[in-house]
Enzyme design. Structure first.
Site, short mmCIF file in Angstrom:
data_model
loop_
_atom_site.label_atom_id
_atom_site.label_comp_id
_atom_site.label_asym_id
_atom_site.label_seq_id
_atom_site.Cartn_x
_atom_site.Cartn_y
_atom_site.Cartn_z
N PHE A 156 0.91 -1.21 -0.15
CA PHE A 156 0.12 -0.07 -0.01
C PHE A 156 0.81 1.42 0.03
O PHE A 156 0.60 2.03 0.84
CB PHE A 156 -1.03 0.02 1.05
CG PHE A 156 -2.08 0.82 1.00
CD1 PHE A 156 -3.04 0.59 -0.15
CD2 PHE A 156 -2.58 1.74 1.83
CE1 PHE A 156 -4.09 1.17 -0.39
CE2 PHE A 156 -3.88 2.50 1.67
CZ PHE A 156 -4.66 2.14 0.46
N GLY A 157 1.81 1.33 -0.87
CA GLY A 157 2.70 2.37 -0.96
C GLY A 157 1.96 3.32 -2.25
O GLY A 157 0.43 3.49 -2.12
N ARG A 158 2.87 4.27 -2.79
CA ARG A 158 1.87 5.13 -3.76
C ARG A 158 1.03 4.71 -4.53
O ARG A 158 -0.19 5.21 -4.89
CB ARG A 158 2.96 6.27 -4.25
CG ARG A 158 3.62 7.16 -3.44
CD ARG A 158 5.22 7.46 -3.50
NE ARG A 158 6.15 6.58 -3.45
CZ ARG A 158 7.32 7.01 -3.21
NH1 ARG A 158 7.66 8.22 -2.69
NH2 ARG A 158 7.90 5.91 -2.94
N ILE A 159 1.64 3.86 -5.36
CA ILE A 159 0.62 3.16 -6.30
C ILE A 159 -0.65 2.51 -5.96
O ILE A 159 -1.60 2.62 -6.54
CB ILE A 159 1.49 2.28 -7.50
CG1 ILE A 159 2.68 2.96 -8.08
CG2 ILE A 159 0.53 1.70 -8.49
CD1 ILE A 159 3.58 2.34 -8.72
N ARG A 180 3.49 -4.46 4.40
CA ARG A 180 4.37 -5.16 5.44
C ARG A 180 4.52 -4.13 6.80
O ARG A 180 4.95 -4.71 7.77
CB ARG A 180 5.85 -5.55 4.93
CG ARG A 180 6.52 -4.25 4.39
CD ARG A 180 7.78 -4.75 3.60
NE ARG A 180 8.17 -3.63 2.91
CZ ARG A 180 9.16 -3.39 2.07
NH1 ARG A 180 10.01 -4.22 2.10
NH2 ARG A 180 9.32 -2.20 1.39
N ARG A 242 5.95 -6.67 -10.10
CA ARG A 242 7.08 -7.19 -10.88
C ARG A 242 6.55 -8.88 -11.02
O ARG A 242 5.95 -9.66 -10.24
CB ARG A 242 8.11 -7.33 -9.72
CG ARG A 242 8.99 -5.81 -9.96
CD ARG A 242 9.47 -5.86 -11.25
NE ARG A 242 10.34 -4.46 -11.49
CZ ARG A 242 9.96 -3.34 -11.84
NH1 ARG A 242 8.56 -3.27 -12.38
NH2 ARG A 242 10.41 -2.27 -11.98
N GLU A 271 10.69 -11.40 -18.57
CA GLU A 271 10.46 -10.25 -19.69
C GLU A 271 11.55 -10.30 -20.71
O GLU A 271 12.80 -10.07 -20.37
CB GLU A 271 10.09 -8.77 -19.26
CG GLU A 271 9.05 -8.75 -18.21
CD GLU A 271 8.78 -7.72 -17.75
OE1 GLU A 271 9.29 -6.45 -18.24
OE2 GLU A 271 7.84 -7.27 -16.68
N HIS A 290 4.21 -4.75 -20.31
CA HIS A 290 4.94 -4.00 -19.31
C HIS A 290 4.45 -2.38 -19.56
O HIS A 290 5.27 -1.50 -19.90
CB HIS A 290 6.35 -4.24 -19.06
CG HIS A 290 6.67 -3.78 -17.90
ND1 HIS A 290 7.81 -4.57 -17.08
CD2 HIS A 290 6.58 -2.79 -17.02
CE1 HIS A 290 8.09 -3.83 -16.06
NE2 HIS A 290 7.51 -2.86 -15.87
N GLY A 292 2.80 -0.29 -17.59
CA GLY A 292 2.17 0.39 -16.48
C GLY A 292 2.43 1.90 -16.59
O GLY A 292 1.50 2.99 -16.31
C1 DGY Z 1 8.93 0.82 -12.88
O1 DGY Z 1 9.00 1.93 -13.08
O2 DGY Z 1 9.79 0.16 -12.11
C2 DGY Z 1 8.07 0.26 -13.93
O3 DGY Z 1 8.09 -1.14 -13.98
C3 DGY Z 1 8.57 0.78 -15.55
O4 DGY Z 1 8.04 1.92 -15.23
#
Ligand code: DGY
Length: 324
Positions: A156-159, A180, A242, A271, A290, A292
């Site tokens: 539950f960080g920023r993203i 954590r 990841r 990947e 990938h 995001g």
């Molecule tokens: C990151 O920033 O770690 C992403 O996976 C790529 O933008």
């Protein structure tokens, strides 16, 4: 004054490359091919700063240099599990990343994946483009409702918090969190979220489970066969974190035997190779390459954030995003 020498390992947005070229003695990677371990070793022996990204394997082999010239690895991206932090630190290299500036776009993509897999959007588009659509009928490509369901967020960080914002306020979802460390009560209250102390407690409660923890040894295969079995039989797993966080063979088995409702993945352990068993799962698996942070806005902001970190470092200040 002599400008520090800087090597960029991949192509970056043009505006950022231009700024780098004006501020530093820069070498750009015009071919955009990832560097081999030998090329990385040569770079560490030669440049004051190396600007890597997620496609660079900076492990013991690449860092096997007698004496490094490189004093900073200013990573383009928030995740840095591709860097062997201990060995880099041993060489006296600082490491920085680019948090914050990609949180919105990664959260947007998480919602895209959640909707795609639940509403069978990938299947629908493939069918239509293959000329196989027979027209509307009440039983055609019936998916799962997203609004109002329970979303489990692991990390539950920023993203993770941006995903909660979208899911809770946009889709009326109930939010359950595993993190954590304890999350501030005020942050949880913002999304009416509940924090649980075990991943195993979260999984059976949720209709959707979205991964937002860092990669690396501590979270490697966090989602394994045993934990997939704890998910509801119609629940969906979303991974924009990841690839290594999920045991891909175990996930493919769960999808093949339909012990979960489906999965949507933006990241993979090897990947750009896709686990052959995952490649066979078509009906209940959505995969993206990938993407995001792949917006013009986020990718430029990531580059300028690297520039901020470099400027601080070479001015003798602590870079704002120093992680090691
Ligand atoms: C990151 O920033 O770690 C992403 O996976 C790529 O933008």
């Amino acid at each position: 004054m002599v400008k520090p020498s800087v090597l960029v390992t991949r192509r970056w947005p043009a505006a950022v490359e231009q700024q780098l070229a004006s501020d530093y003695e820069v070498v750009l990677n015009r071919s955009d091919k990832p560097l081999s371990p030998r090329e990385l070793r040569e770079a560490f022996a030669k440049y004051d700063a190396v600007l890597p990204t997620v496609t660079d394997r900076i492990g013991a082999e690449a860092l096997d240099v007698p004496q490094a010239q490189t004093r900073i690895l200013a990573n383009y991206g928030v995740g840095y599990s591709h860097i062997d932090v201990e060995t880099a630190r041993h060489h006296g290299m600082a490491i920085t990343n680019t948090p914050d500036v990609l949180s919105d776009c990664t959260a947007d993509l998480t919602m895209t994946l959640m909707l795609m897999v639940a509403r069978r959007a990938g299947e629908g588009e493939r069918e239509l483009r293959a000329g196989q659509w027979d027209g509307w009928c009440p039983t055609h490509l019936v998916g799962t409702k997203v609004s109002g369901k329970t979303l489990g967020i692991i990390g539950f960080g920023r993203i993770g918090q941006e995903v909660a914002r979208r899911a809770h306020f946009g889709f009326g979802m109930k939010i359950v969190v595993f993190n954590r460390s304890p999350v501030d009560a005020e942050v949880l209250a913002r999304f009416d979220a509940v924090q649980v102390s075990e991943v195993d407690t979260l999984l059976p409660e949720c209709d959707f489970v979205s991964l937002h923890c860092p990669g690396g040894v501590e979270t490697r295969r966090l989602i394994n066969a045993r934990r997939l079995d704890l998910m509801k039989p119609d629940a969906f797993l979303i991974n924009t974190a990841r690839g290594e966080v999920v045991d891909e063979a175990a996930l493919a088995q769960s999808l093949m035997f339909e012990t979960i409702g489906g999965a949507a993945l933006d990241v993979f352990e090897r990947e750009p190779a896709i686990h052959p068993m995952l490649a066979q799962c078509t009906r209940n698996l959505v995969m993206l390459p990938h993407l995001g942070s792949a917006t013009r806005e986020a990718r430029a902001a990531m580059g300028f954030r690297v520039l901020d970190n470099l400027r601080d470092f070479f001015d003798g200040n602590e870079p704002r995003d120093r992680v090691a």
